[in-house]
Design an enzyme around this catalytic site. Structure first.
Site, PDB file in Angstrom:
ATOM      1  N   GLY A  56       0.818  -1.212   0.000  1.00 31.06           N
ATOM      2  CA  GLY A  56       0.000   0.000   0.000  1.00 31.06           C
ATOM      3  C   GLY A  56       0.849   1.258   0.000  1.00 31.06           C
ATOM      4  O   GLY A  56       0.544   2.231  -0.698  1.00 31.06           O
ATOM      5  N   ASN A  57       1.963   1.268   0.766  1.00 31.71           N
ATOM      6  CA  ASN A  57       2.845   2.434   0.771  1.00 31.71           C
ATOM      7  C   ASN A  57       3.549   2.585  -0.576  1.00 31.71           C
ATOM      8  O   ASN A  57       3.781   3.696  -1.053  1.00 31.71           O
ATOM      9  CB  ASN A  57       3.891   2.313   1.883  1.00 31.71           C
ATOM     10  CG  ASN A  57       3.281   2.489   3.260  1.00 31.71           C
ATOM     11  OD1 ASN A  57       2.469   3.362   3.482  1.00 31.71           O
ATOM     12  ND2 ASN A  57       3.668   1.628   4.191  1.00 31.71           N
ATOM     13  N   LYS A  90      -1.361  -3.086  13.367  1.00 26.80           N
ATOM     14  CA  LYS A  90      -1.304  -2.781  11.943  1.00 26.80           C
ATOM     15  C   LYS A  90      -1.398  -1.277  11.710  1.00 26.80           C
ATOM     16  O   LYS A  90      -2.420  -0.663  11.984  1.00 26.80           O
ATOM     17  CB  LYS A  90      -2.455  -3.487  11.221  1.00 26.80           C
ATOM     18  CG  LYS A  90      -2.586  -3.145   9.735  1.00 26.80           C
ATOM     19  CD  LYS A  90      -1.393  -3.608   8.943  1.00 26.80           C
ATOM     20  CE  LYS A  90      -1.608  -3.341   7.455  1.00 26.80           C
ATOM     21  NZ  LYS A  90      -0.384  -3.630   6.683  1.00 26.80           N
ATOM     22  N   LYS A 118      -1.611  -7.457   4.231  1.00 28.85           N
ATOM     23  CA  LYS A 118      -1.774  -7.958   2.863  1.00 28.85           C
ATOM     24  C   LYS A 118      -0.741  -9.012   2.487  1.00 28.85           C
ATOM     25  O   LYS A 118      -0.997  -9.868   1.652  1.00 28.85           O
ATOM     26  CB  LYS A 118      -1.759  -6.810   1.860  1.00 28.85           C
ATOM     27  CG  LYS A 118      -0.422  -6.156   1.607  1.00 28.85           C
ATOM     28  CD  LYS A 118       0.275  -6.675   0.364  1.00 28.85           C
ATOM     29  CE  LYS A 118       1.631  -6.064   0.136  1.00 28.85           C
ATOM     30  NZ  LYS A 118       2.477  -5.762   1.261  1.00 28.85           N
ATOM     31  N   LYS A 132       6.584  -8.833   6.032  1.00 31.13           N
ATOM     32  CA  LYS A 132       6.812  -9.316   4.669  1.00 31.13           C
ATOM     33  C   LYS A 132       7.678 -10.569   4.675  1.00 31.13           C
ATOM     34  O   LYS A 132       7.382 -11.561   4.002  1.00 31.13           O
ATOM     35  CB  LYS A 132       7.467  -8.210   3.824  1.00 31.13           C
ATOM     36  CG  LYS A 132       6.579  -7.006   3.603  1.00 31.13           C
ATOM     37  CD  LYS A 132       7.344  -5.861   2.967  1.00 31.13           C
ATOM     38  CE  LYS A 132       6.440  -4.681   2.671  1.00 31.13           C
ATOM     39  NZ  LYS A 132       5.654  -4.218   3.814  1.00 31.13           N
TER      40      LYS A 132
END
Length: 310
Positions: A11-12, A126, A211, A273
């Protein structure tokens, strides 16, 4: 040899407004079109941390008795739809420019099953929405007294919300025929809409799912050959930002699991991640790669990036 690849866009990395979003997705789409041209089946998952936080602020700013603010799960669905729309447009153009008009681009609004007793509901972690400076914190806390705020990897302070682990992507079982038809699929946007079981159906809950974990679960459920996580931060490093930083290239999953357990990566950024990529490799015996959005072309050509292998 063609592969089925799930690609997670951060998203970033996608930016926080329409102009940044369209530019980032366009550049990514051009490179990924090469993967499709080679016969690979592609699924795109994307984050929504900045977008869901910004939209939630808009909702709260116009909250009234006659027009109440939407809850977090619904705001997540709204951003999943808007980013999916932008992504479909960008990929459709990129495919056409590469002579691939015959491949449809489809965006699916998806739900992600979570455990209602997940301890994450009692430990918000989050980050969503914009960054705030330390000087801004008193005013933000005064304006939103029920918010939890946390420092985010040296970049400022952000609101944090519960982020339970995904158990299942509800719609994933229907995706096999879609991919086999040659369609490019966009799914599990923003980690998917978090839901819990409610009798014979499902009920949305106030949370935002990471995500990368959802992309890893989606990759597992659709039988992907590889998980590719694209970030704004690039490849994975030990001791990132320090004089003794070490670039990790091809790493055995057992070694990377050791680094995860030792908490060698920033919790608010690279940590999730790496953990998601490790979990995918452990569960499937397939490969996961983490690299930057700008390095997609090199990944397509040579597989460069931080590769986690069985």
């Amino acid at each position: 040899m063609s592969k089925r690849i799930v690609i997670a866009l951060g998203g970033n990395a996608l930016g926080s407004n329409l102009e940044e979003q369209m530019k980032a997705v366009k550049n990514t789409a051009v490179a990924i079109a090469d993967l499709i041209e080679e016969g690979n089946e592609i699924v795109i998952a994307h984050g929504n941390g900045p977008q869901v936080g910004n939209l939630l602020l808009q909702q709260l700013g116009s909250d009234s008795e006659k027009n109440p603010a939407m809850p977090l799960d619904t705001v997540g669905a709204m951003t999943q739809g808007e980013i999916g729309f932008w992504t479909v447009q960008a990929f459709t153009r990129a495919m056409a420019n590469n002579g691939l008009e015959r491949y449809p681009v489809i965006s699916a609004v998806t739900q992600t099953l979570v455990d209602e007793n997940d301890p994450a509901f009692k430990n918000a972690s989050k980050p969503i929405g914009p960054f705030y400076t330390e000087e801004q914190l008193p005013e933000i806390k005064k304006q939103f007294p029920d918010w939890e705020l946390m420092e985010d990897a040296g970049r400022g302070y952000r609101r944090v919300v519960p982020s339970p682990k995904p158990l299942e992507i509800i719609e994933a079982k229907a995706f096999g025929p879609v991919l086999e038809s040659g369609s490019l699929l966009i799914a599990s946007g923003g980690g998917g809409i978090p839901v819990i079981k409610d009798g014979k159906g499902y009920q949305g809950v106030e949370a935002v799912i990471d995500k990368d974990f959802s992309a890893a679960k989606l990759a597992e459920m659709v039988g992907a050959d590889e998980l590719l996580i694209l970030t704004s931060g690039g490849d994975v490093y030990l001791n990132y930002g320090k004089e003794n930083q070490v670039h990790l290239e091809t790493v055995k999953v057992s070694e990377m699991r050791k680094y995860v357990d030792e908490e060698r990566f920033a919790k608010g950024s690279m940590g999730p991640k790496v953990e998601a990529a490790v979990s995918f490799v452990e569960r499937t015996g397939k490969t996961a790669t983490i690299t930057s959005l700008d390095n997609v072309e090199n990944f397509v050509k040579s597989g460069s990036g931080t590769r986690i292998v069985p």
